[in-house]
Motif scaffolding. Sequence first.
Motif, PDB file in Angstrom:
ATOM      1  N   VAL A  82      61.654 102.889 109.249  1.00  0.00           N
ATOM      2  CA  VAL A  82      60.468 101.972 109.247  1.00  0.00           C
ATOM      3  C   VAL A  82      59.565 102.667 107.951  1.00  0.00           C
ATOM      4  N   TYR A  83      59.440 101.738 106.929  1.00  0.00           N
ATOM      5  CA  TYR A  83      58.603 102.089 105.535  1.00  0.00           C
ATOM      6  C   TYR A  83      57.077 101.602 105.786  1.00  0.00           C
ATOM      7  N   TYR A  84      56.272 102.877 105.644  1.00  0.00           N
ATOM      8  CA  TYR A  84      54.680 102.818 105.858  1.00  0.00           C
ATOM      9  C   TYR A  84      54.058 102.950 104.640  1.00  0.00           C
ATOM     10  N   CYS A  85      53.151 102.222 104.306  1.00  0.00           N
ATOM     11  CA  CYS A  85      52.328 102.289 103.157  1.00  0.00           C
ATOM     12  C   CYS A  85      50.977 103.207 103.534  1.00  0.00           C
ATOM     13  N   ASN A  86      50.577 104.030 102.468  1.00  0.00           N
ATOM     14  CA  ASN A  86      49.509 104.823 102.734  1.00  0.00           C
ATOM     15  C   ASN A  86      48.520 104.774 101.579  1.00  0.00           C
ATOM     16  N   ALA A  87      47.285 104.972 102.110  1.00  0.00           N
ATOM     17  CA  ALA A  87      46.169 105.008 100.945  1.00  0.00           C
ATOM     18  C   ALA A  87      45.478 106.415 101.112  1.00  0.00           C
ATOM     19  N   TYR A  88      45.270 107.090 100.350  1.00  0.00           N
ATOM     20  CA  TYR A  88      44.534 108.191 100.383  1.00  0.00           C
ATOM     21  C   TYR A  88      43.505 108.535  99.240  1.00  0.00           C
ATOM     22  N   ARG A  89      42.000 109.022  99.673  1.00  0.00           N
ATOM     23  CA  ARG A  89      41.433 109.506  98.959  1.00  0.00           C
ATOM     24  C   ARG A  89      40.495 110.796  99.604  1.00  0.00           C
ATOM     25  N   ASP A  90      39.191 110.098 100.156  1.00  0.00           N
ATOM     26  CA  ASP A  90      38.487 111.039 100.865  1.00  0.00           C
ATOM     27  C   ASP A  90      39.183 111.106 102.398  1.00  0.00           C
ATOM     28  N   ASN A  91      39.451 109.768 102.743  1.00  0.00           N
ATOM     29  CA  ASN A  91      40.309 109.527 103.869  1.00  0.00           C
ATOM     30  C   ASN A  91      41.723 108.830 103.737  1.00  0.00           C
ATOM     31  N   GLU A  92      42.521 108.861 104.844  1.00  0.00           N
ATOM     32  CA  GLU A  92      43.759 108.606 104.691  1.00  0.00           C
ATOM     33  C   GLU A  92      43.922 107.526 105.755  1.00  0.00           C
TER      34      GLU A  92
END
Length: 114
Positions: free
Chosen positions: A92-102
């Motif tokens: 299963v492939y997951y997209c992730n976004a990170y800056r101050d929070n994830e």
Amino acid sequence: QVQLVESGGGLVQPGGSLRLSCAASGINFNIFNMGWYRQVPGKQREFVASITRVQTTTYADFVKGRFTISRDNAKNTVYLQMNRLKPEDTAVYYCNAYRDNEYWGQGTQVTVSS
């Protein structure tokens, strides 16, 4: 509020290709670092690739030379082009976004099998 929606997964034969997409909403996409991770049952989620807000890319050793991550800021979308797929890429492939929070997407299944 924050949504990361993956698409493009499916069943493919070994040696084949898929392109995953992750459409983001609820964040200022341009200032976030984006990434792809994958997970199989019984294993830890592992890093696949990332692309920063300034377009710097990083790849895990097991996909380098086969996968390409890219982003289209006008579409708030990050892509993962996967070529020469192997059965061990099944996950299963997951997209992730990170800056101050994830933030994480819900995942999309990729199955590589004959």
